[in-house]
Every structure is written in structure tokens, then in C-alpha cells.
Design a protein around this motif. Sequence first.
Motif, short mmCIF file in Angstrom:
data_model
loop_
_atom_site.label_atom_id
_atom_site.label_comp_id
_atom_site.label_asym_id
_atom_site.label_seq_id
_atom_site.Cartn_x
_atom_site.Cartn_y
_atom_site.Cartn_z
N LEU A 1 0.81 -1.22 0.00
CA LEU A 1 0.00 0.00 0.00
C LEU A 1 0.84 1.27 0.00
CD1 LEU A 1 -2.83 -1.00 2.50
CD2 LEU A 1 -3.03 -0.70 0.03
N THR B 1 2.69 -0.34 -4.79
CA THR B 1 1.67 -0.02 -5.79
C THR B 1 1.99 1.25 -6.59
OG1 THR B 1 -0.05 -1.15 -4.52
CG2 THR B 1 -0.78 0.42 -6.19
N TRP C 1 -2.66 4.26 -7.40
CA TRP C 1 -2.93 3.04 -6.64
C TRP C 1 -3.81 2.07 -7.42
CZ3 TRP C 1 -1.19 7.25 -4.14
CH2 TRP C 1 -0.29 7.03 -3.10
N ALA D 1 -4.24 -1.95 -6.49
CA ALA D 1 -3.77 -2.06 -5.10
C ALA D 1 -4.21 -3.38 -4.45
CB ALA D 1 -4.29 -0.88 -4.28
#
Length: 309
Positions: free
Chosen positions: A127, A131, A173, A176
Motif C-alpha cells: 500500500l 503499488t 494506486w 492495489a
Amino acid sequence: MAENGNRNQNQAKIVPPYIKAIAGSIGGVVEACCLQPIDVIKTRLQLDRSGTYKGIIHCGATVARTEGVRALWKGLTPFATHLTLKYALRMGTNAVLQAAFKDPKTGMLTNQARLISGFGAGALEALVIVTPFEVVKIRLQQQRGLSPELLKYKGPVHCAHLIIREEGLLGMWAGAAPTVMRNGTNQAAMFTAKYTFDKLLWIKQEGDGKVLQPWQSMISGFLAGTAGPICTGPFDVVKTRLMAQGQAGVDGKYKGMFHAIKTIFAEEGLLTLWKGLLPRLMRIPPGQAIMWAVADQVTAMYEKKLLAA
């Protein structure tokens, strides 16, 4: 009293998380420089829907012939930066979580706690670092050619700026969810396997003062890095497809992780979900071997010199 003294001595010999973080980051730099071409080939194979590339060697040779040898190191800057930060966060977080899960009386760590610590470290790195850096890396790698005027993205910073401007901050992201699943599972398996192989093969445990030779660390790291890619192949393919398509692009056919898995399976077959597995196996286990060979030496320097004082 003697028991308490031995316990305190053993606890004092635990390598602190910041040393683990430094060791991992140094190993990440070395790994990135050595294995970037394999990562470029893996990405090209996963994005190839028309059968342009016939395999790993053909893909590498085609890229080198048509785009120049330097194209095999496309995306090296974000890749090296992301590996350095990723390993620092991964190793440090895993050390913190393991310390939190240890039995306060015995200092022992169960295999279940080791797996949870590894998954937590992998999920966090996915996270925070993996990503957004991989979104940039994949966008750069999927571009064909080297002439700046023909490329949409001129470099890592320009690529990130353009993605945020065109797709919003969340565009960084994309993918993700599968990245979290891939990295969490990978690290749960890797940390547990590395500890197990060190103990079984070399009778080595953290804080015992024993220094592994680089080749020993490489064998343990290589073996520990083999299971993850096989288990997480579908997550890696889906991650790459989601990151490459963007949120506002004309090729936005995948709506999310589960939709992508279902669509790829229906349109391209089950084996497509493991596309790029061989180059992943050519990159990840050797990468873990290189990283651990460096990281273990840095950790050993701390154990041998500072803890012996």
C-alpha cells in the motif's frame, strides 16, 4: 537470577528493526541493478495479448534488437528506488511485528505469528510503496522505443505527474488489491521459509552470533523465494493489467481484481493467469538470494561487532 540474566542477554542480542531496514535497503539496490532486464521481460510478456513474443529469450532479444539494449533497463530508477524503500519498510515492519508477537516470557515466536508478521509487512509495503512505484514502472516499461518525442511518459517524475493529472491521485494506486494479496502472501511465505532454511541447513538463528557465508544466505534466500510466485501468479498478472490500463484510458476493460480474474480466465484461458511465471521465477528467487546475501552480511556485522562489545 541466572535465568533472568540469560533471558536479558538473549533479548539484548535481538537485532533492532532499523538495522534490518538498512540491511534490506542495501540489498535492494544490488538486486535492482542485477535483475532489471528480467522484470522488463516479465512485464512485456504479461501485457502481450497478440502473441508478439514467443518466450523469454525471444522477448528479450526482440526488445534489445528493436529498441536497443538500454530498453532492458527501462524503469530502473523507480524500480531501484522502490526496492530500496520496499525492503527497508518490509524488513523493519516484519521485525517490529515479530517483536510484538513474541512470547514475553520465553522470547519464542510461533510459526503462525511469523506468517502473520510476514503478511502484515507485505501488505503495508504494497500500500505504501509497491503499488505507486509499480504503476509508474509498468507504464514506462510498456512503452515501445527510446525516442523521447515518441513516448507519452518522459521519465518517472513526468509519468507520475501525468497519471495524477489525468486519472487523479488514486490512479497511482491502480491494482492495489491484488498487489496487497500478492505481497502479503509472498512475504508470509518468504520470512517463514528463510528462517526455516537457515535453521535446517545452517543451524543459524538470529542473535546467535553465527555468521553465514554469502553463498549460504543465497541458497536459503533462493529457496525461500520460490513458493511465492507460484501461489501468487494470478494476483501478479491482474495487478499488471490493472496498473497498465489506467483509470481513464480507452483500454479500461477491467473493473477490479475479481472482474479481471474472471475476464482473463474467460477470454484467454486459465494458464494466462500464470503468464510471466517463468521470468518471475528467474527474477524473484535470484533476487531474494542477492538481497539476503547482502542483508545477512550487514546484520552479521551488527551482531558480531556491536553486540559482542
